[in-house]
Design a protein around this motif. Structure first.
Motif, PDB file in Angstrom:
ATOM      1  N   ILE A 135      16.965  13.399   1.887  1.00  0.00           N
ATOM      2  CA  ILE A 135      16.319  12.331   2.643  1.00  0.00           C
ATOM      3  C   ILE A 135      15.483  12.855   3.802  1.00  0.00           C
ATOM      4  O   ILE A 135      14.551  12.186   4.239  1.00  0.00           O
ATOM      5  CB  ILE A 135      17.385  11.302   3.109  1.00  0.00           C
ATOM      6  N   SER A 136      15.778  14.052   4.290  1.00  0.00           N
ATOM      7  CA  SER A 136      14.977  14.595   5.397  1.00  0.00           C
ATOM      8  C   SER A 136      13.561  14.952   4.960  1.00  0.00           C
ATOM      9  O   SER A 136      12.696  15.193   5.796  1.00  0.00           O
ATOM     10  CB  SER A 136      15.651  15.840   5.990  1.00  0.00           C
ATOM     11  N   GLN A 137      13.328  14.997   3.647  1.00  0.00           N
ATOM     12  CA  GLN A 137      12.052  15.504   3.144  1.00  0.00           C
ATOM     13  C   GLN A 137      11.111  14.423   2.624  1.00  0.00           C
ATOM     14  O   GLN A 137       9.922  14.659   2.453  1.00  0.00           O
ATOM     15  CB  GLN A 137      12.315  16.504   1.999  1.00  0.00           C
ATOM     16  N   TYR A 138      11.630  13.234   2.350  1.00  0.00           N
ATOM     17  CA  TYR A 138      10.851  12.262   1.572  1.00  0.00           C
ATOM     18  C   TYR A 138       9.612  11.758   2.295  1.00  0.00           C
ATOM     19  O   TYR A 138       8.682  11.280   1.649  1.00  0.00           O
ATOM     20  CB  TYR A 138      11.715  11.061   1.174  1.00  0.00           C
ATOM     21  N   ASN A 139       9.621  11.777   3.615  1.00  0.00           N
ATOM     22  CA  ASN A 139       8.484  11.243   4.350  1.00  0.00           C
ATOM     23  C   ASN A 139       7.632  12.341   4.976  1.00  0.00           C
ATOM     24  O   ASN A 139       6.778  12.061   5.807  1.00  0.00           O
ATOM     25  CB  ASN A 139       8.977  10.265   5.428  1.00  0.00           C
ATOM     26  N   LEU A 140       7.858  13.589   4.558  1.00  0.00           N
ATOM     27  CA  LEU A 140       7.058  14.701   5.078  1.00  0.00           C
ATOM     28  C   LEU A 140       5.863  14.946   4.163  1.00  0.00           C
ATOM     29  O   LEU A 140       5.982  14.886   2.943  1.00  0.00           O
ATOM     30  CB  LEU A 140       7.904  15.981   5.153  1.00  0.00           C
ATOM     31  N   GLN A 141       4.720  15.229   4.774  1.00  0.00           N
ATOM     32  CA  GLN A 141       3.542  15.586   3.969  1.00  0.00           C
ATOM     33  C   GLN A 141       3.764  16.952   3.339  1.00  0.00           C
ATOM     34  O   GLN A 141       3.376  17.204   2.202  1.00  0.00           O
ATOM     35  CB  GLN A 141       2.295  15.629   4.862  1.00  0.00           C
ATOM     36  N   GLN A 142       4.345  17.878   4.095  1.00  0.00           N
ATOM     37  CA  GLN A 142       4.643  19.220   3.603  1.00  0.00           C
ATOM     38  C   GLN A 142       6.143  19.446   3.799  1.00  0.00           C
ATOM     39  O   GLN A 142       6.630  19.465   4.933  1.00  0.00           O
ATOM     40  CB  GLN A 142       3.843  20.266   4.400  1.00  0.00           C
ATOM     41  N   TYR A 197      16.222   6.376  -2.980  1.00  0.00           N
ATOM     42  CA  TYR A 197      15.402   6.675  -4.153  1.00  0.00           C
ATOM     43  C   TYR A 197      14.123   5.846  -4.196  1.00  0.00           C
ATOM     44  O   TYR A 197      13.139   6.233  -4.825  1.00  0.00           O
ATOM     45  CB  TYR A 197      16.211   6.442  -5.448  1.00  0.00           C
ATOM     46  N   MET A 198      14.134   4.697  -3.504  1.00  0.00           N
ATOM     47  CA  MET A 198      12.954   3.825  -3.537  1.00  0.00           C
ATOM     48  C   MET A 198      11.736   4.504  -2.920  1.00  0.00           C
ATOM     49  O   MET A 198      10.603   4.210  -3.308  1.00  0.00           O
ATOM     50  CB  MET A 198      13.245   2.531  -2.772  1.00  0.00           C
ATOM     51  N   ARG A 199      11.979   5.417  -1.968  1.00  0.00           N
ATOM     52  CA  ARG A 199      10.849   6.122  -1.353  1.00  0.00           C
ATOM     53  C   ARG A 199      10.084   6.915  -2.400  1.00  0.00           C
ATOM     54  O   ARG A 199       8.852   7.007  -2.354  1.00  0.00           O
ATOM     55  CB  ARG A 199      11.351   7.043  -0.225  1.00  0.00           C
ATOM     56  N   GLY A 200      10.825   7.496  -3.381  1.00  0.00           N
ATOM     57  CA  GLY A 200      10.182   8.280  -4.436  1.00  0.00           C
ATOM     58  C   GLY A 200       9.295   7.434  -5.340  1.00  0.00           C
ATOM     59  O   GLY A 200       8.306   7.927  -5.894  1.00  0.00           O
ATOM     60  N   MET A 201       9.621   6.148  -5.468  1.00  0.00           N
ATOM     61  CA  MET A 201       8.821   5.266  -6.333  1.00  0.00           C
ATOM     62  C   MET A 201       7.501   4.876  -5.678  1.00  0.00           C
ATOM     63  O   MET A 201       6.627   4.309  -6.335  1.00  0.00           O
ATOM     64  CB  MET A 201       9.618   3.992  -6.642  1.00  0.00           C
ATOM     65  N   MET A 202       7.383   5.155  -4.370  1.00  0.00           N
ATOM     66  CA  MET A 202       6.156   4.767  -3.658  1.00  0.00           C
ATOM     67  C   MET A 202       5.080   5.831  -3.753  1.00  0.00           C
ATOM     68  O   MET A 202       3.968   5.642  -3.246  1.00  0.00           O
ATOM     69  CB  MET A 202       6.496   4.485  -2.184  1.00  0.00           C
ATOM     70  N   VAL A 225       6.718   6.070   5.726  1.00  0.00           N
ATOM     71  CA  VAL A 225       6.533   4.695   5.283  1.00  0.00           C
ATOM     72  C   VAL A 225       6.708   3.768   6.496  1.00  0.00           C
ATOM     73  O   VAL A 225       7.532   4.032   7.375  1.00  0.00           O
ATOM     74  CB  VAL A 225       7.535   4.348   4.153  1.00  0.00           C
ATOM     75  N   GLY A 226       5.882   2.712   6.569  1.00  0.00           N
ATOM     76  CA  GLY A 226       5.956   1.770   7.693  1.00  0.00           C
ATOM     77  C   GLY A 226       5.952   0.338   7.180  1.00  0.00           C
ATOM     78  O   GLY A 226       5.728   0.076   5.994  1.00  0.00           O
ATOM     79  N   GLU A 227       6.193  -0.598   8.093  1.00  0.00           N
ATOM     80  CA  GLU A 227       6.233  -2.005   7.672  1.00  0.00           C
ATOM     81  C   GLU A 227       4.888  -2.466   7.128  1.00  0.00           C
ATOM     82  O   GLU A 227       4.823  -3.426   6.352  1.00  0.00           O
ATOM     83  CB  GLU A 227       6.701  -2.889   8.833  1.00  0.00           C
ATOM     84  N   SER A 231       0.852  -1.194   0.000  1.00  0.00           N
ATOM     85  CA  SER A 231       0.000   0.000   0.000  1.00  0.00           C
ATOM     86  C   SER A 231       0.884   1.240   0.000  1.00  0.00           C
ATOM     87  O   SER A 231       2.025   1.208   0.463  1.00  0.00           O
ATOM     88  CB  SER A 231      -0.894   0.017   1.240  1.00  0.00           C
ATOM     89  N   ARG A 232       0.333   2.330  -0.546  1.00  0.00           N
ATOM     90  CA  ARG A 232       1.096   3.586  -0.595  1.00  0.00           C
ATOM     91  C   ARG A 232       1.142   4.221   0.778  1.00  0.00           C
ATOM     92  O   ARG A 232       0.111   4.411   1.406  1.00  0.00           O
ATOM     93  CB  ARG A 232       0.418   4.573  -1.545  1.00  0.00           C
ATOM     94  N   PRO A 233       2.336   4.629   1.229  1.00  0.00           N
ATOM     95  CA  PRO A 233       2.414   5.363   2.492  1.00  0.00           C
ATOM     96  C   PRO A 233       1.947   6.807   2.294  1.00  0.00           C
ATOM     97  O   PRO A 233       2.081   7.370   1.208  1.00  0.00           O
ATOM     98  CB  PRO A 233       3.911   5.323   2.827  1.00  0.00           C
ATOM     99  N   SER A 234       1.354   7.375   3.337  1.00  0.00           N
ATOM    100  CA  SER A 234       1.150   8.832   3.352  1.00  0.00           C
ATOM    101  C   SER A 234       1.891   9.306   4.586  1.00  0.00           C
ATOM    102  O   SER A 234       1.618   8.867   5.692  1.00  0.00           O
ATOM    103  CB  SER A 234      -0.335   9.187   3.414  1.00  0.00           C
ATOM    104  N   GLY A 235       2.879  10.180   4.391  1.00  0.00           N
ATOM    105  CA  GLY A 235       3.783  10.491   5.491  1.00  0.00           C
ATOM    106  C   GLY A 235       4.803   9.367   5.608  1.00  0.00           C
ATOM    107  O   GLY A 235       5.268   8.835   4.595  1.00  0.00           O
TER     108      GLY A 235
END
Lengths: 342, 342
Positions: free
Chosen positions: A249-256, A50-55, A18-20, A12-16
């Motif tokens: 990398i500090s930004q990839y999991n931020l909503q804003q 870079y894998m975070r960007g593919m999600m 990413v989790g297991e 599933s796509r993470p929002s914010g």
């Protein structure tokens, strides 16, 4: 045909963050190689930012993942069965394969043979692979530091950062790094030869930390983190500084994402900021590997990995890497390495 | 010695928006030129965005002003009395002089003679001076647009923007501009030959305006404004786009600059952002002046000024220029122009 091929699927796509829960572990049949194909037993796999960007469901330089896909990754493995005349059973290979125990390789996914005598197999996922070339391209081709210049590297003990800083040191620069623990700072200073470093998690502010650790300013910034550290670098940058945007990398999991406020300094300081992706520069890989293999052999460049064991640990390893909890290049060992201890 | 030299003095540092209260009008004696010096009657003076940066007490590429200083500016004037063998009474000159009716010129403040037959005297403060060269350096030397590429210019009817856009048009690009009124948009489209434009004050959002007016993306952005327009350009930028940071006029009077949130696109899109100041490139002026004088003469390039009359109007003219209320290059006429109507 046994059901013996464990795989990690993008669930599933993470929002914010990413989790297991965004991954699931499946079992599938070990596939049969078709004409021209081979079956590879995957030994080491790489988890990379870079894998975070593919999600995310938007255009990226890598095609976005769809839930249900087996994730892709760089792998070092061993050919089990081959219908490809260029590869035989027992060959060690590197390629863009998948998060699974056995993959089918067509021979066209950046596949190349790996010499097990040159260096540990897993190094082909780091210092002798894409992360190392990333450091080389960003620092040497784009940053072009001159001897005596001031260089700052963020995420300085990471897969790319540890190499980038050592390349600048070999060029004769004063090199400073930031990292997320006192142990990592000790590593970049003692092992990698950085002139100075600081633990960003303990810095009262990035501005004062940079003013203190980079008292002569910054001529080249190798940026792996983005965000407020980048804003602080803009304040400390010297005239004509080059800001190399490798990752944020500090930004990839931020909503804003963080707001960057100091770009008005660009004209006054005649700054240049350049983004790049390593895939555009693969033609430099042979030259890079030749130089780097020699530096590793002579001990002029050090390299540190953070190895986790078991395919089922890959999602957790990916997440801890994004959180900066790894120490060195994050690699997952999927199967026994027959060269180990040899 | 009469008390006949009116001067505008920097009275106090602004915090936030600069206002007329930050200036005061004084009278001083008309000075006597010393050895090697000359007395210049100032006819036209320029107000430019960079002056706002000099009003802040921090390092800039121009030395900060101190309260009590007579402000400096580029001037076109006429030599009244000369102790300098290279200049005679009656010569028209351009130089970095002051906000006053009569200035002493030493002959070393970028002073050069101006040919009154080449173009209107005041154009030496704009299209045939530093703003024009700024457009040339930013667009042609740094942006390097190729025929057929998509170019976007903000503050597109301003002193620099109107020239920058026309240079890109001459290069064979599709050129789009933003400006602060419908009249300005009509000017850049009808007079300057922009392919499209929009009034940013009436845009529902900059993102949708750029998506609509730059449907094929942006390859070169000539940035005069910074802030949220820059953030929107990052979204619309094509791979390998060049962002030329000439100025950020939307930010100079803010206590806290806008946060820019989309820099994480830098790596993925392989963007380059370059800041510059024209002073580093003055060696290109003769070549630029030669080309531009020909284009103006043939009508291939159009130029529009916004002329205000009276030294006492200079602070108001400076402030309205910062607010974008000028229409064309803002110039202040201080004294009668003996070439006018000739």
């Amino acid at each position: 045909m046994t059901d013996g091929n464990r795989q990690v699927v993008f669930a599933s796509r993470p929002s914010g963050w990413v989790g297991e829960e965004n991954f699931s572990l499946h079992s599938a049949a070990i596939p049969e190689p078709g004409p021209g194909e081979m079956l590879v037993r995957n030994i080491y796999m790489s988890v990379d930012p870079y894998m975070r960007g593919m999600m995310v469901d938007r255009p990226s330089y890598a095609a976005p993942l769809r839930p249900g896909d087996v994730l892709s990754c760089r792998v070092v493995g061993q050919v089990v069965a081959s219908n490809n005349p260029d590869y035989g059973a027992g060959d060690f290979v590197f390629g863009m394969l998948r998060w699974e125990e056995y993959s089918i390789a067509k021979g066209d996914e950046d596949l190349r043979k790996v010499d097990p005598d040159l260096a540990p197999l897993s190094w082909n996922l780091g210092v002798l692979g894409a992360p190392g070339l990333t450091a080389w391209v960003g620092m040497m081709e784009l940053g072009r530091p001159k001897a005596g210049e001031q260089v700052f590297v963020s995420a300085a003990s990471g897969a790319v950062g540890q190499v980038a800083g050592q390349l600048a040191r070999l060029r004769g620069c004063r090199v400073v790094g930031s990292a997320g623990s006192d142990d990592k700072v000790a590593f970049i200073r003692r092992e990698c030869g950085y002139d100075d470093g600081f633990n960003y998690r303990r810095a009262a502010s990035f501005e004062t930390a940079l003013a203190s650790h980079c008292p002569d300013g910054i001529d080249v910034y190798f940026d792996n983190v983005g965000g407020t550290m980048l804003d602080a670098v803009l304040l400390q940058a010297n005239d004509h500084a080059r800001l190399i945007e490798c990752g944020m990398i500090s930004q990839y999991n931020l909503q804003q994402p963080d707001g960057i406020h100091n770009l008005a300094l660009f004209a006054r300081k005649r700054l240049t900021m350049r983004g790049f992706i390593v895939r555009d520069h693969y033609e430099l890989l042979p030259k890079y590997l030749s130089d780097m293999a020699a530096w590793l052999k002579s001990g002029e460049v050090k390299y540190r990995e953070d190895m986790v064991r078991g395919l089922e640990q890959a999602p957790a390893a990916f997440i801890r890497m994004l959180k900066g909890e790894n120490f060195g290049k994050q690699v997952v060992q999927i199967a026994d390495d027959p060269t180990e201890g040899s």
